[in-house]
Design an enzyme around this catalytic site. Structure first.
Site, PDB file in Angstrom:
ATOM      1  N   HIS A  37       0.843  -1.203   0.000  1.00  0.00           N
ATOM      2  CA  HIS A  37       0.000   0.000   0.000  1.00  0.00           C
ATOM      3  C   HIS A  37       0.881   1.257   0.000  1.00  0.00           C
ATOM      4  O   HIS A  37       0.638   2.208  -0.745  1.00  0.00           O
ATOM      5  CB  HIS A  37      -0.859   0.064   1.265  1.00  0.00           C
ATOM      6  CG  HIS A  37      -1.930  -0.979   1.362  1.00  0.00           C
ATOM      7  ND1 HIS A  37      -2.121  -1.730   2.501  1.00  0.00           N
ATOM      8  CD2 HIS A  37      -2.880  -1.379   0.488  1.00  0.00           C
ATOM      9  CE1 HIS A  37      -3.146  -2.550   2.316  1.00  0.00           C
ATOM     10  NE2 HIS A  37      -3.624  -2.361   1.097  1.00  0.00           N
TER      11      HIS A  37
ATOM     12  N   LYS B  36     -16.537  -6.355   4.889  1.00  0.00           N
ATOM     13  CA  LYS B  36     -15.711  -7.462   5.360  1.00  0.00           C
ATOM     14  C   LYS B  36     -15.955  -7.641   6.863  1.00  0.00           C
ATOM     15  O   LYS B  36     -15.700  -6.725   7.650  1.00  0.00           O
ATOM     16  CB  LYS B  36     -14.238  -7.164   5.092  1.00  0.00           C
ATOM     17  CG  LYS B  36     -13.909  -7.203   3.614  1.00  0.00           C
ATOM     18  CD  LYS B  36     -12.464  -6.860   3.354  1.00  0.00           C
ATOM     19  CE  LYS B  36     -12.205  -6.775   1.859  1.00  0.00           C
ATOM     20  NZ  LYS B  36     -10.893  -6.239   1.548  1.00  0.00           N
TER      21      LYS B  36
ATOM     22  N   ARG C 186      -1.623  -6.034  -8.637  1.00  0.00           N
ATOM     23  CA  ARG C 186      -0.586  -7.016  -8.327  1.00  0.00           C
ATOM     24  C   ARG C 186      -0.437  -8.056  -9.430  1.00  0.00           C
ATOM     25  O   ARG C 186       0.644  -8.369  -9.854  1.00  0.00           O
ATOM     26  CB  ARG C 186      -0.901  -7.729  -7.006  1.00  0.00           C
ATOM     27  CG  ARG C 186      -0.550  -6.922  -5.791  1.00  0.00           C
ATOM     28  CD  ARG C 186      -1.124  -7.534  -4.563  1.00  0.00           C
ATOM     29  NE  ARG C 186      -2.569  -7.624  -4.660  1.00  0.00           N
ATOM     30  CZ  ARG C 186      -3.376  -7.820  -3.641  1.00  0.00           C
ATOM     31  NH1 ARG C 186      -2.887  -7.985  -2.443  1.00  0.00           N
ATOM     32  NH2 ARG C 186      -4.673  -7.873  -3.809  1.00  0.00           N
TER      33      ARG C 186
ATOM     34  N   SER D 155      -3.068  -7.441   2.940  1.00  0.00           N
ATOM     35  CA  SER D 155      -3.377  -7.322   4.369  1.00  0.00           C
ATOM     36  C   SER D 155      -3.726  -8.688   4.940  1.00  0.00           C
ATOM     37  O   SER D 155      -3.351  -9.007   6.078  1.00  0.00           O
ATOM     38  CB  SER D 155      -4.549  -6.354   4.577  1.00  0.00           C
ATOM     39  OG  SER D 155      -4.214  -5.067   4.134  1.00  0.00           O
TER      40      SER D 155
HETATM   41  O1  PNS Z   1      -8.575  -2.581   0.091  1.00  0.00           O
HETATM   42  P1  PNS Z   1      -9.820  -3.066  -0.605  1.00  0.00           P
HETATM   43  O2  PNS Z   1     -10.719  -3.802   0.375  1.00  0.00           O
HETATM   44  O3  PNS Z   1      -9.523  -3.856  -1.838  1.00  0.00           O
HETATM   45  O4  PNS Z   1     -10.614  -1.739  -1.067  1.00  0.00           O
HETATM   46  C1  PNS Z   1     -11.831  -1.834  -1.754  1.00  0.00           C
HETATM   47  C2  PNS Z   1     -12.460  -0.435  -1.977  1.00  0.00           C
HETATM   48  C3  PNS Z   1     -12.575   0.327  -0.688  1.00  0.00           C
HETATM   49  C4  PNS Z   1     -11.586   0.327  -2.933  1.00  0.00           C
HETATM   50  C5  PNS Z   1     -13.854  -0.696  -2.630  1.00  0.00           C
HETATM   51  O5  PNS Z   1     -14.527  -1.642  -1.874  1.00  0.00           O
HETATM   52  C6  PNS Z   1     -14.704   0.566  -2.748  1.00  0.00           C
HETATM   53  O6  PNS Z   1     -14.413   1.445  -3.504  1.00  0.00           O
HETATM   54  N1  PNS Z   1     -15.796   0.606  -1.949  1.00  0.00           N
HETATM   55  C7  PNS Z   1     -16.725   1.716  -1.918  1.00  0.00           C
HETATM   56  C8  PNS Z   1     -18.046   1.371  -2.611  1.00  0.00           C
HETATM   57  C9  PNS Z   1     -17.951   1.658  -4.092  1.00  0.00           C
HETATM   58  O7  PNS Z   1     -17.824   2.790  -4.504  1.00  0.00           O
HETATM   59  N2  PNS Z   1     -17.975   0.589  -4.914  1.00  0.00           N
HETATM   60  C10 PNS Z   1     -17.832   0.693  -6.351  1.00  0.00           C
HETATM   61  C11 PNS Z   1     -19.130   0.892  -7.076  1.00  0.00           C
HETATM   62  S1  PNS Z   1     -20.276  -0.411  -6.795  1.00  0.00           S
END
Ligand code: PNS
Length: 164
Positions: free
Chosen positions: A17, A41, A91, A129
């Site tokens: 990150h 989660k 990744r 993570s």
């Molecule tokens: O570290 P992560 O868990 O991979 O992050 C995921 C994240 C936070 C980037 C993603 O879940 C997100 O953007 N969530 C907010 C909801 C949203 O806007 N979703 C996309 C449109 S449905």
């Protein structure tokens, strides 16, 4: 001023990150690291406040980076903070399908915001993570996976969780 947003769960923040955040900080005038509040989660290990604190401790030198939280849609958070880009690390091919879908949905929801993918540093290709938590839970050494400023805290916190 060009503003970007680096979103994530950061439960906890890894060196992978931090690599993406610091590279975004070189590309943009201002970077918001946005920690998702309403994470679906269930097995979160750190609270939002703890995640923010861990992140902040790792980036004292990145003066153009600010840690914020968001709930709801990422594109709304981007809009509220005048961000023109969402910056994410890729990744491997396994990340691609999900990230590509998210990028397309986000573009559909807000045409003003583009998603930029930075290729993960090869050193961190395997890192996540979940891997950090898994290794720490099982007594492994996480010092190569997380910033030295937070390694001890993460280890202690995870050990405490296991003991109950
Ligand atoms: O570290 P992560 O868990 O991979 O992050 C995921 C994240 C936070 C980037 C993603 O879940 C997100 O953007 N969530 C907010 C909801 C949203 O806007 N979703 C996309 C449109 S449905």
């Amino acid at each position: 001023m060009k503003i970007a947003i680096c979103p994530g769960s950061f439960d906890p923040v890894t060196l992978g990150h931090l690599d993406i955040i610091s590279r975004a900080a070189r590309l943009f005038d201002k970077v918001y690291v946005a920690v998702l509040k309403n994470s679906s989660k269930k097995n979160s290990m750190f609270t939002i406040e703890e995640r923010m604190e861990l992140l902040e401790r790792c980036i004292p030198d990145l003066t153009n980076v600010e840690v914020i939280t968001f709930e709801g849609l990422l594109v709304d958070c981007a809009r509220e903070n005048d961000a023109i880009a969402i910056v994410k690390g890729l990744r491997a091919v396994t990340d691609f399908e999900y990230e590509f879908q998210m990028a397309l949905i986000n573009k559909k929801l807000n045409r003003e915001v583009d998603t930029l993918f930075l290729t993960t540093n090869a050193k961190y290709l395997y890192l996540s993570s979940s891997i950090v938590k898994e290794v720490a839970k099982n007594g492994g050494d996480i010092t190569d996976f997380v910033h030295p400023a937070v390694a001890e805290d993460i280890k202690n916190r995870i050990h405490k969780e296991i003991k109950g």
